[in-house]
Enzyme design. Structure first.
Site, PDB file in Angstrom:
ATOM      1  N   HIS A 410       0.834  -0.971  -0.184  1.00 31.38           N
ATOM      2  CA  HIS A 410      -0.185  -0.169  -0.069  1.00 31.38           C
ATOM      3  C   HIS A 410       1.215   1.939  -0.712  1.00 31.38           C
ATOM      4  CE1 HIS A 410      -2.975  -2.435   2.117  1.00 31.38           C
ATOM      5  NE2 HIS A 410      -3.145  -3.000   0.658  1.00 31.38           N
TER       6      HIS A 410
HETATM    7  C1  LIG Z   1       0.500  -7.139  -4.329  1.00 36.06           C
HETATM    8  C2  LIG Z   1      -0.583  -5.887  -3.868  1.00 36.06           C
HETATM    9  C3  LIG Z   1      -1.652  -6.409  -3.310  1.00 36.06           C
HETATM   10  C4  LIG Z   1      -2.646  -5.538  -2.913  1.00 36.06           C
HETATM   11  N1  LIG Z   1      -4.038  -5.477  -2.569  1.00 36.06           N
HETATM   12  C5  LIG Z   1      -4.693  -5.172  -2.317  1.00 36.06           C
HETATM   13  C6  LIG Z   1      -6.150  -5.036  -2.371  1.00 36.06           C
HETATM   14  O1  LIG Z   1      -6.384  -6.222  -1.525  1.00 36.06           O
HETATM   15  N2  LIG Z   1      -7.005  -4.462  -1.774  1.00 36.06           N
HETATM   16  C7  LIG Z   1      -7.074  -2.169  -2.114  1.00 36.06           C
HETATM   17  O2  LIG Z   1      -7.724  -2.062  -1.909  1.00 36.06           O
HETATM   18  N3  LIG Z   1      -5.128  -2.960  -2.427  1.00 36.06           N
HETATM   19  C8  LIG Z   1      -4.676  -3.706  -2.199  1.00 36.06           C
HETATM   20  N4  LIG Z   1      -3.347  -3.122  -2.848  1.00 36.06           N
HETATM   21  C9  LIG Z   1      -2.894  -1.786  -3.600  1.00 36.06           C
HETATM   22  C10 LIG Z   1      -3.760  -1.440  -5.049  1.00 36.06           C
HETATM   23  O3  LIG Z   1      -3.848  -2.320  -5.648  1.00 36.06           O
HETATM   24  C11 LIG Z   1      -3.735  -0.119  -5.105  1.00 36.06           C
HETATM   25  O4  LIG Z   1      -3.556   0.598  -3.876  1.00 36.06           O
HETATM   26  C12 LIG Z   1      -4.264   0.778  -6.585  1.00 36.06           C
HETATM   27  O5  LIG Z   1      -3.755  -0.630  -6.937  1.00 36.06           O
HETATM   28  C13 LIG Z   1      -3.164   1.925  -6.777  1.00 36.06           C
HETATM   29  O6  LIG Z   1      -3.792   2.424  -7.833  1.00 36.06           O
HETATM   30  P1  LIG Z   1      -2.671   3.260  -8.517  1.00 36.06           P
HETATM   31  O7  LIG Z   1      -3.536   3.516 -10.161  1.00 36.06           O
HETATM   32  O8  LIG Z   1      -2.313   4.560  -7.883  1.00 36.06           O
HETATM   33  O9  LIG Z   1      -1.403   2.544  -8.668  1.00 36.06           O
HETATM   34  P2  LIG Z   1      -1.168   1.346 -10.128  1.00 36.06           P
HETATM   35  O10 LIG Z   1      -2.893   0.481  -9.746  1.00 36.06           O
HETATM   36  O11 LIG Z   1      -0.166   0.616  -9.129  1.00 36.06           O
HETATM   37  O12 LIG Z   1      -1.294   1.221 -11.669  1.00 36.06           O
HETATM   38  C14 LIG Z   1       0.483   2.907 -11.969  1.00 36.06           C
HETATM   39  C15 LIG Z   1       0.250   1.898 -13.375  1.00 36.06           C
HETATM   40  O13 LIG Z   1       0.990   3.294 -14.196  1.00 36.06           O
HETATM   41  C16 LIG Z   1       2.153   2.520 -15.162  1.00 36.06           C
HETATM   42  N5  LIG Z   1       3.259   3.152 -14.927  1.00 36.06           N
HETATM   43  C17 LIG Z   1       3.829   3.518 -13.926  1.00 36.06           C
HETATM   44  N6  LIG Z   1       4.943   4.705 -14.604  1.00 36.06           N
HETATM   45  C18 LIG Z   1       4.142   4.418 -15.944  1.00 36.06           C
HETATM   46  C19 LIG Z   1       5.515   5.145 -16.742  1.00 36.06           C
HETATM   47  N7  LIG Z   1       6.522   5.959 -16.612  1.00 36.06           N
HETATM   48  N8  LIG Z   1       4.994   5.179 -18.300  1.00 36.06           N
HETATM   49  C20 LIG Z   1       3.674   4.168 -18.449  1.00 36.06           C
HETATM   50  N9  LIG Z   1       3.176   3.777 -17.223  1.00 36.06           N
HETATM   51  C21 LIG Z   1       3.151   3.627 -15.994  1.00 36.06           C
HETATM   52  C22 LIG Z   1       2.230   0.914 -13.743  1.00 36.06           C
HETATM   53  O14 LIG Z   1       3.097   0.025 -14.515  1.00 36.06           O
HETATM   54  C23 LIG Z   1       1.431   0.988 -13.686  1.00 36.06           C
HETATM   55  O15 LIG Z   1       0.254  -0.061 -14.507  1.00 36.06           O
HETATM   56  C24 LIG Z   1      -2.226  -3.863  -3.674  1.00 36.06           C
HETATM   57  C25 LIG Z   1      -1.301  -4.200  -4.394  1.00 36.06           C
HETATM   58  C26 LIG Z   1      -0.372  -4.516  -4.308  1.00 36.06           C
HETATM   59  C27 LIG Z   1       1.170  -4.456  -5.291  1.00 36.06           C
END
Ligand SMILES: Cc1cc2nc3c(=O)[nH]c(=O)nc-3n(C[C@H](O)[C@H](O)[C@H](O)COP(=O)(O)OP(=O)(O)OC[C@H]3O[C@@H](n4cnc5c(N)ncnc54)[C@H](O)[C@@H]3O)c2cc1C
Length: 476
Positions: A410
């Protein structure tokens, strides 16, 4: 060199990026999503496996925030981001958290009722629900141990769809590739996978274009507005590479966790699923839950004292892994380093955080003993095997957070939103302070780690801000 044009460039396709893309495309915006990772259909790789880590995690899941102790963290790196690989455990942001964010960071137009009503939409869209049939043994263990101690806990709903009449292990995760990304495509959004954004090019307060690489080839994209949704580690790195600095990458907030493996008299391990029960007796400061227990991860969990624990690996079917997660007073830094691809990440736990990790591990071990564990293997250097309360006291005496394998999934708060410019990187709706057309809309915006699993908070905030963006654009 390949070139693309779009009105709105969205960087990243996870919880923040996919929802933003769907809302904007449905309002008629010309949206292009760029995603560094590959498209991997659900079911192509076994959930929670090392194979999945290789294909869908950044750096195969081997990433670390340096500190004493260092904290291992993982990020999804694929279409759908973290939503494709996570446990799917769904929590609305707590009212106290929303109130704290609203008042401390001066977030405007942030009524709890509005956020909760967006959460209800998310729950519909992702079919958030409880397991309709049998639970896995790992879930039953946590429930049994907690109930015997008289501690509060509950099953946490998940974003899953289940075939009629089936149980826990037959669910299909309703990740972004199955929900908001198809919605965005149906409304005309385009997406380029395997495209890493290297640099946003600026002209003063305005960003004008982006430089990317796709399998070694150079790509440029011209846009009107850019919305950065790369997740809480990559988003600040992208912004720093563009020369933005104000309150960016300085306040990383995580939920640190410590783990243990527990061995029972008979098979308890379900490699491709996790426990859906969480112990909340000591929430929000401390929560206990189940971790992925694939055989490779079981082996990893035993490495802190391999000499004594290692033999247990051959009985991996009788083992399951659990965690104690804490809220953290400490904060971390994300800093780009010239010439280095990935940012340097550091995190400093406070004394209170370190003490809480020790208490969490001890209480979690107690739950395991109450549930009937034969042996508990705590994840810190040279930990003893715990078979009874006396061993538990020995374990507590030997524990130091600096010796523990601390990790987190997280990651939040590296570009906090709010109208208090002294504390925040963006305004109350994700527009970067100091820029005219650069927005953030992902976990980086959450002013603090929410104290519960964060994906619902990320999605609700992203949908709110995307709608605001559409309203403002309609007026312009
Ligand atoms: C193993 C694991 C278990 C989890 N379990 C839970 C759960 O049970 N419940 C819950 O609520 N949350 C959980 N989480 C947390 C949740 O997945 C995240 O809070 C959420 O996905 C964050 O969303 P985001 O859009 O900020 O980033 P992300 O979902 O991480 O998406 C960011 C995306 O941007 C892309 N990116 C980054 N840099 C670049 C770049 N320079 N160029 C192009 N693309 C790029 C990445 O490849 C990625 O696909 C978990 C996370 C993980 C890793």
């Amino acid at each position: 060199m390949t070139h693309h044009d779009c009105d709105v460039l969205i960087v990243g396709s996870g919880a923040g990026g996919a929802t933003t893309a769907a809302i904007l495309a449905e309002e008629g915006h010309d949206v292009l999503i760029v995603e560094e990772g590959p498209w991997v259909d659900q079911g192509e790789v076994a959930p929670f496996s090392l194979d999945q880590m290789g294909k869908q995690y950044r750096s195969g899941g081997v990433t670390v925030a340096l500190g004493l102790p260092s904290i291992a963290y993982t990020e999804g790196r694929c279409a759908g981001g973290g939503t494709e690989v996570n446990s799917g455990l769904y929590w609305r942001p707590p009212e106290a958290t929303l109130e704290l964010w609203r008042s401390r960071y001066k977030i405007k137009d942030f009524a709890s009722d509005d956020i909760i009503s967006i959460c209800a939409e998310v729950e519909d869209a992702l079919t958030v629900q409880r397991v309709p049939g049998e639970h896995t043994p790992a879930t039953d263990i946590l429930r049994r141990g907690s109930e015997r101690l008289g501690w509060q806990g509950d099953e946490i709903p998940r974003w899953m769809s289940y075939p009629e009449g089936d149980g826990a292990t037959d669910g299909q995760r309703q990740s972004m590739t199955r929900t908001f990304l198809p919605r965005a495509f149906a409304a005309g959004a385009r997406m380029l996978c395997d495209h890493r954004l290297d640099k946003i090019v600026r002209n003063g307060r305005r960003a004008v274009s982006a430089e990317l690489t796709n399998e070694g080839r150079d790509v440029t994209i011209a846009f009107r507005d850019v919305i950065v949704c790369g997740g809480a580690i990559q988003t600040p790195a992208i912004l720093q590479r563009a020369g933005f600095r104000h309150r960016i990458g300085r306040t990383l907030a995580v939920h640190p966790t410590v783990k243990l493996a527990a061995r029972f008299d008979g098979a308890v391990n379900t490699p491709d699923d996790v426990s859906v029960y969480q112990v909340k007796q000591f929430a929000p400061n401390m929560s206990f839950g189940g971790s992925a227990s694939h055989p490779g991860l079981v082996a990893l969990a035993l490495t802190d004292n391999w000499r004594e624990f290692g033999a247990a690996v051959s009985a991996w079917t009788d083992l399951a892994i659990y965690y104690a997660a804490i809220t953290s007073e400490g904060r971390g830094l994300v800093q780009t380093v010239p010439g280095v691809r990935d940012p340097l990440v550091t995190y400093r736990l406070t004394k209170r955080d370190r003490d809480l990790l020790g208490q969490g591990l001890a209480r979690l071990a107690m739950v395991m003993l109450e549930a009937g564990a034969l042996e508990v293997y705590p994840a810190f250097k040279n930990a003893p095997i715990v078979r009874n309360r006396r061993d538990l006291a020995t374990m507590t005496g030997l524990f130091a957070a600096t010796k523990a394998s601390v990790m987190t999934v997280h990651l939040c708060s590296t570009a906090p939103m709010g109208d208090d410019e002294k504390l925040c990187a963006t305004n109350s709706h994700g527009l970067l302070h100091g820029a005219d057309n650069v927005f953030v809309n992902d976990a980086a915006l959450l002013p603090e780690a929410p104290g519960v699993n964060p994906q619902a908070s990320v999605m609700a905030v992203a949908i709110r801000n995307a709608r605001r963006y559409c309203d403002e654009r309609a007026k312009a």
